[in-house]
Design a protein around this motif. Structure first.
Motif, mmCIF file in Angstrom:
data_model
loop_
_atom_site.group_PDB
_atom_site.id
_atom_site.type_symbol
_atom_site.label_atom_id
_atom_site.label_comp_id
_atom_site.label_asym_id
_atom_site.label_seq_id
_atom_site.Cartn_x
_atom_site.Cartn_y
_atom_site.Cartn_z
ATOM 1 N N LEU A 172 60.296 44.478 40.649
ATOM 2 C CA LEU A 172 60.192 45.839 40.140
ATOM 3 C C LEU A 172 58.756 46.274 39.923
ATOM 4 C CD1 LEU A 172 62.976 45.610 37.442
ATOM 5 C CD2 LEU A 172 63.120 46.680 39.678
ATOM 6 N N ILE A 173 57.896 45.339 39.586
ATOM 7 C CA ILE A 173 56.571 45.722 39.118
ATOM 8 C C ILE A 173 55.520 45.670 40.201
ATOM 9 C CG2 ILE A 173 54.782 45.175 37.447
ATOM 10 C CD1 ILE A 173 57.033 44.068 35.680
ATOM 11 N N GLU A 174 55.241 44.512 40.731
ATOM 12 C CA GLU A 174 54.104 44.408 41.635
ATOM 13 C C GLU A 174 54.478 44.754 43.061
ATOM 14 O OE1 GLU A 174 50.318 41.517 41.768
ATOM 15 O OE2 GLU A 174 52.209 40.598 42.275
ATOM 16 N N PHE A 175 55.757 44.549 43.415
ATOM 17 C CA PHE A 175 56.302 44.895 44.722
ATOM 18 C C PHE A 175 55.761 44.037 45.859
ATOM 19 C CE2 PHE A 175 57.299 47.573 48.424
ATOM 20 C CZ PHE A 175 58.655 47.636 48.199
ATOM 21 N N ARG A 176 54.960 43.050 45.558
ATOM 22 C CA ARG A 176 54.493 42.172 46.620
ATOM 23 C C ARG A 176 55.655 41.416 47.238
ATOM 24 N NH1 ARG A 176 49.096 39.219 45.171
ATOM 25 N NH2 ARG A 176 48.494 41.404 45.027
ATOM 26 N N PHE A 177 56.711 41.289 46.441
ATOM 27 C CA PHE A 177 57.923 40.619 46.920
ATOM 28 C C PHE A 177 58.512 41.362 48.119
ATOM 29 C CE2 PHE A 177 62.389 39.223 46.524
ATOM 30 C CZ PHE A 177 62.174 37.872 46.449
ATOM 31 N N LEU A 223 52.538 45.223 30.765
ATOM 32 C CA LEU A 223 52.571 46.688 30.737
ATOM 33 C C LEU A 223 51.707 47.261 31.854
ATOM 34 C CD1 LEU A 223 53.421 49.362 29.409
ATOM 35 C CD2 LEU A 223 51.395 49.160 27.936
ATOM 36 N N ASP A 224 50.561 46.640 32.104
ATOM 37 C CA ASP A 224 49.673 47.130 33.154
ATOM 38 C C ASP A 224 50.355 47.033 34.524
ATOM 39 O OD1 ASP A 224 46.993 48.121 33.872
ATOM 40 O OD2 ASP A 224 46.826 46.228 34.946
ATOM 41 N N LEU A 225 51.054 45.921 34.763
ATOM 42 C CA LEU A 225 51.792 45.763 36.013
ATOM 43 C C LEU A 225 52.933 46.773 36.111
ATOM 44 C CD1 LEU A 225 52.015 41.870 36.250
ATOM 45 C CD2 LEU A 225 50.754 43.374 37.786
ATOM 46 N N GLN A 269 46.856 42.400 52.048
ATOM 47 C CA GLN A 269 46.693 42.007 50.652
ATOM 48 C C GLN A 269 45.456 42.653 50.038
ATOM 49 O OE1 GLN A 269 47.249 37.844 49.712
ATOM 50 N NE2 GLN A 269 48.466 37.518 51.547
ATOM 51 N N TYR A 270 44.407 42.742 50.817
ATOM 52 C CA TYR A 270 43.179 43.382 50.334
ATOM 53 C C TYR A 270 43.428 44.860 50.033
ATOM 54 C CZ TYR A 270 38.704 45.814 50.656
ATOM 55 O OH TYR A 270 37.643 46.642 50.424
ATOM 56 N N LEU A 271 44.089 45.566 50.950
ATOM 57 C CA LEU A 271 44.369 46.986 50.742
ATOM 58 C C LEU A 271 45.233 47.193 49.500
ATOM 59 C CD1 LEU A 271 45.122 48.164 54.401
ATOM 60 C CD2 LEU A 271 43.091 48.686 53.031
ATOM 61 N N GLU A 272 46.223 46.319 49.332
ATOM 62 C CA GLU A 272 47.123 46.459 48.190
ATOM 63 C C GLU A 272 46.398 46.215 46.869
ATOM 64 O OE1 GLU A 272 51.387 44.653 46.598
ATOM 65 O OE2 GLU A 272 50.613 44.087 48.571
ATOM 66 N N SER A 273 45.478 45.255 46.872
ATOM 67 C CA SER A 273 44.778 44.903 45.630
ATOM 68 C C SER A 273 43.893 46.047 45.129
ATOM 69 C CB SER A 273 43.936 43.640 45.845
ATOM 70 O OG SER A 273 42.872 43.892 46.749
ATOM 71 N N THR A 274 43.415 46.878 46.047
ATOM 72 C CA THR A 274 42.532 47.991 45.636
ATOM 73 C C THR A 274 43.289 49.296 45.463
ATOM 74 O OG1 THR A 274 42.033 48.507 47.961
ATOM 75 C CG2 THR A 274 40.569 46.951 46.826
ATOM 76 N N TRP A 275 44.546 49.287 45.859
ATOM 77 C CA TRP A 275 45.327 50.524 45.895
ATOM 78 C C TRP A 275 45.659 51.046 44.498
ATOM 79 C CZ3 TRP A 275 51.157 50.851 47.184
ATOM 80 C CH2 TRP A 275 51.522 52.162 47.445
ATOM 81 N N VAL A 276 46.128 50.166 43.611
ATOM 82 C CA VAL A 276 46.543 50.603 42.276
ATOM 83 C C VAL A 276 45.383 51.248 41.519
ATOM 84 C CG1 VAL A 276 47.388 49.830 40.027
ATOM 85 C CG2 VAL A 276 48.419 48.933 42.109
ATOM 86 N N ASP A 277 44.172 50.722 41.714
ATOM 87 C CA ASP A 277 43.009 51.330 41.056
ATOM 88 C C ASP A 277 42.836 52.783 41.477
ATOM 89 O OD1 ASP A 277 42.436 49.009 39.712
ATOM 90 O OD2 ASP A 277 41.034 48.265 41.228
#
Length: 676
Positions: free
Chosen positions: A8-13, A83-85, A644-652
């Motif tokens: 539900l949260i990080e969606f990396r799954f 909460l942040d996730l 993975q790189y794109l996803e890591s910077t996306w939430v910011d």
């Protein structure tokens, strides 16, 4: 990892390449939640907002508690991080909605499909299900070999067409009973295209391998006899039971495989046969099966484990030839002679035969299978009876009389037309559960599209009564489905997770996965910036010769020093009944386990190398130094890393795009509650 919470949260799954994987994840989640009991309604205090959209404490607490026992790392239980996730997850949902993904027709169709699938888990009659599971278990103890003759007829065919097919089936059955060969009758009369080749023989099968009506016919027909015509959705079947045997259970084997050449020629086929015969000869000479599988099997998925395959049972593999050769082995450690399947040459070694599982171990598996085959119709029929009692329908007698007058005998010919003054029928005819109103217009439209459904029922009043009952049955089911969120709060929660999960999948595909595949400039820059991660170790282009006989390897080395090739060496050293040397050629990293260990690799012929069980000599044609892989050589891994790189910077970036307001007082209360 948070497991379900992470879903539900990080969606990396959700980072998967095929939508069916997502469907399995969602279905598993739905079944997990549907089995839970929700003792209280969610609290409605606002925990935070995203662009004014409120998100409540109830959902946050529920998700956190649901996964708490699954979290092994205590740092992952930190509520501030959690909460942040959670906010990051909701930001992605808002992003998906802001760009209109929820309006996409494909998304809406998928969501509707999931809702239909999920609702089926609520349409279950436990008593009927239990009876069907017990029946399936008893049948699973046997395997039936049967032949059939098919007379095709559509499920909703006209009575005349159905009767014609039935009479033809009876006619052919009488021929079989009179002594005509069933296989010849199948070739002549069966409308199953495969009957021309297999004479209608379906081989051995057990429970769940055939459509349920066919399975019933097979299991209820004594050995050697021919069934009465059996109706399935394909038409009528005549089934002859050739044999009944005890279920062979499951089996675990290992195999060595030489693949069938892609572009088959007589020369290539002969070479494949020669290779499997050489391996078989080495087995007979006492060499270990597992070692030979690792060295020479061309089944890349099983070779590293010594050729071991996952256990299977009759009918589960696509090759009957492979199955029969496997089950023909009796003792652990016994291996077959080389045999050919549709896919190449094999040698099989028996590891273990597993006896049939007890009922308790099969119960859940069978329940799941029952939901997916024709047995589910029996459960649905039972559920319809319950809904009929739960949601009574009241009929407006005056309006119903008018409806009857609008019908005539043309319905039996499927030529009846709706009344010209159809709009005047836009009045209430039925009321379900005192709430859902159904009009006469709607019912007449139903009659118009279902004229053949009750075509054999006369007079018109009886015909209309039957159609009205079917119409109400469908409408009760629709009413029940429409109100699942109201009657089952957990259903609404699961649908919310479906809704968000599908949106996030589409969003990730659009914003991350596809971009990583199509953004060639960005991908090349990422590769260049991180090229140190994508390195070849030292490699050699080489031929590796092995033997258990040191003398043979020494002779091999002499031939190599004289410039002789593999074909010459094997011709000189291998005999019809004795394989002394096997060769493997290719490009290998020097740390590859298929290579014997050398302190230094250099061009030319090595000295004789002694391994644990083999002697080796290596002819190195070229030494390829360690260095950068080209982008093409590692593109799959680079794309994955870039995603993975794109996803890591996306939430910011999403945090800058949307306005987030956290109610800190409410969050403090939640933390206090959860930390107690």
């Amino acid at each position: 990892m948070y497991i379900l919470a992470r879903l539900l949260i990080e969606f990396r799954f959700y980072k998967i390449q095929h939508i069916m994987k997502l469907r399995k994840v969602l279905l598993g989640l739905s079944l997990f939640i549907a089995s839970a009991t929700f003792a209280q309604q969610e609290e409605k205090e606002i925990l935070f907002t995203v662009d004014g959209n409120p998100y409540y404490t109830g959902e946050f607490v529920r998700v956190y508690n649901k996964n708490l026992d699954l979290v092994k790392d205590d740092s992952q239980k930190d509520l501030n991080n959690y909460l942040d996730l959670f906010i990051g997850y909701k930001l992605k949902v808002n992003k998906a909605n802001s760009i209109g993904l929820q309006n996409d027709k494909k998304y809406q169709s998928e969501l509707k499909s999931y809702r239909t699938q999920l609702s089926k888990s609520y349409l279950t009659d436990t008593k009927v299900t239990k009876e069907l599971v017990e029946e399936a278990y008893e049948r699973s103890k046997k395997e039936i070999e049967a032949s059939h003759i098919l007379f095709t007829v559509a499920e909703n065919a006209a009575p005349a067409d159905t009767l014609k097919a039935y009479k033809k089936a009876i006619e052919v059955r009488n021929k079989a009973l009179a002594g005509k060969d069933f296989g010849e009758l199948a070739k002549r009369y069966s409308q199953d295209p495969s009957a021309k080749d297999n004479e209608g023989n379906l081989g051995y099968f057990s429970v769940f391998r055939m459509v349920y009506p066919f399975e019933n016919g097979a299991y209820n027909t004594p050995k050697g006899e021919v069934s009465q015509p059996i109706r399935s959705r394909f038409g009528y079947h005549l089934i002859k039971v050739n044999d009944v045997r005890k279920n062979r259970g499951e089996i675990t084997v290992a195999h060595i495989m030489i693949l069938k050449p892609r572009k088959s020629t007589e020369e290539k086929e002969a070479k494949a046969k020669q290779k499997i015969d050489e391996i078989y000869q080495k087995l007979k000479q006492g060499e270990e099966f597992e070692s030979l599988a690792k060295l020479f099997s061309e089944d890349k998925s099983s070779a590293p484990t010594g050729g071991k395959l996952s256990k299977f049972k009759s009918g589960e593999l696509s090759s009957i030839v492979f199955e029969n050769n496997a089950f023909a082995l009796n003792k652990s450690g016994e291996y077959s002679k080389p045999f050919q399947s549709e896919y190449g040459w094999h040698i099989i070694k028996l590891i273990e035969k597993h006896s049939a599982k007890p009922f308790i171990d099969l119960k859940a598996e069978f329940e799941n299978k029952i939901k997916k085959d024709d047995r589910s119709k029996l459960i649905a029929a039972s559920m319809n009876e319950k809904l009929k009692k739960r949601y009574p329908a009241k009929k407006n007698a005056k309006v119903y009389t008018r409806v009857l007058k609008s019908l005539n005998n043309k319905v039996y010919e499927n030529s009846w037309g709706l009344p010209e003054d159809l709009e005047s029928y836009d009045v209430t005819l039925f009321v379900i559960n005192g709430e859902k109103e159904l009009t006469a217009k709607s019912f007449l439209q139903y009659v118009g599209s279902h004229q053949r459904s009750a075509a054999q029922l006369k007079p018109i009043a009886k015909y209309a009564e039957a159609l009205a009952e079917r119409y109400l049955e469908e409408q009760r089911s629709i009413y029940y489905n429409d109100n699942l969120e109201r009657e089952f709060p957990e259903f609404g929660i699961v649908m919310g997770e479906y809704r968000d999960g599908l949106l996030l999948f589409d969003l990730m595909e659009k914003e991350i996965w596809e971009k990583a595949k199509t953004d060639t400039i960005g991908l090349e820059k990422f590769y260049t910036d991180n090229v140190a991660k994508y390195q070849w170790k030292q490699r050699i282009d080489a031929e590796v010769y092995s033997s258990t006989d040191e003398k043979m390897i020494k002779k091999t080395r002499k031939y190599l020093k004289r410039g002789k090739d593999a074909a010459y060496i094997k011709e000189q050293l291998n005999m019809a009944d004795q394989v002394n040397v096997i060769e493997k050629a290719g490009v290998f990293e020097t740390e590859n386990k298929a290579l014997p260990k050398l302190k230094k690799y250099k061009e030319g012929v090595s000295s004789v190398i002694k391994g644990d069980k083999y002697y080796y000599v290596v002819k190195t044609n070229k030494v390829l130094p360690a260095g950068n892989k080209t982008l093409e050589e590692c593109k799959g891994r680079v794309i994955n890393d870039y995603q993975q790189y794109l996803e890591s910077t996306w939430v910011d970036s999403l945090k800058k795009e949307f306005s987030i307001k956290v109610n800190q007082n409410v969050f403090n209360k939640v933390k206090k509650q959860l930390n107690q």
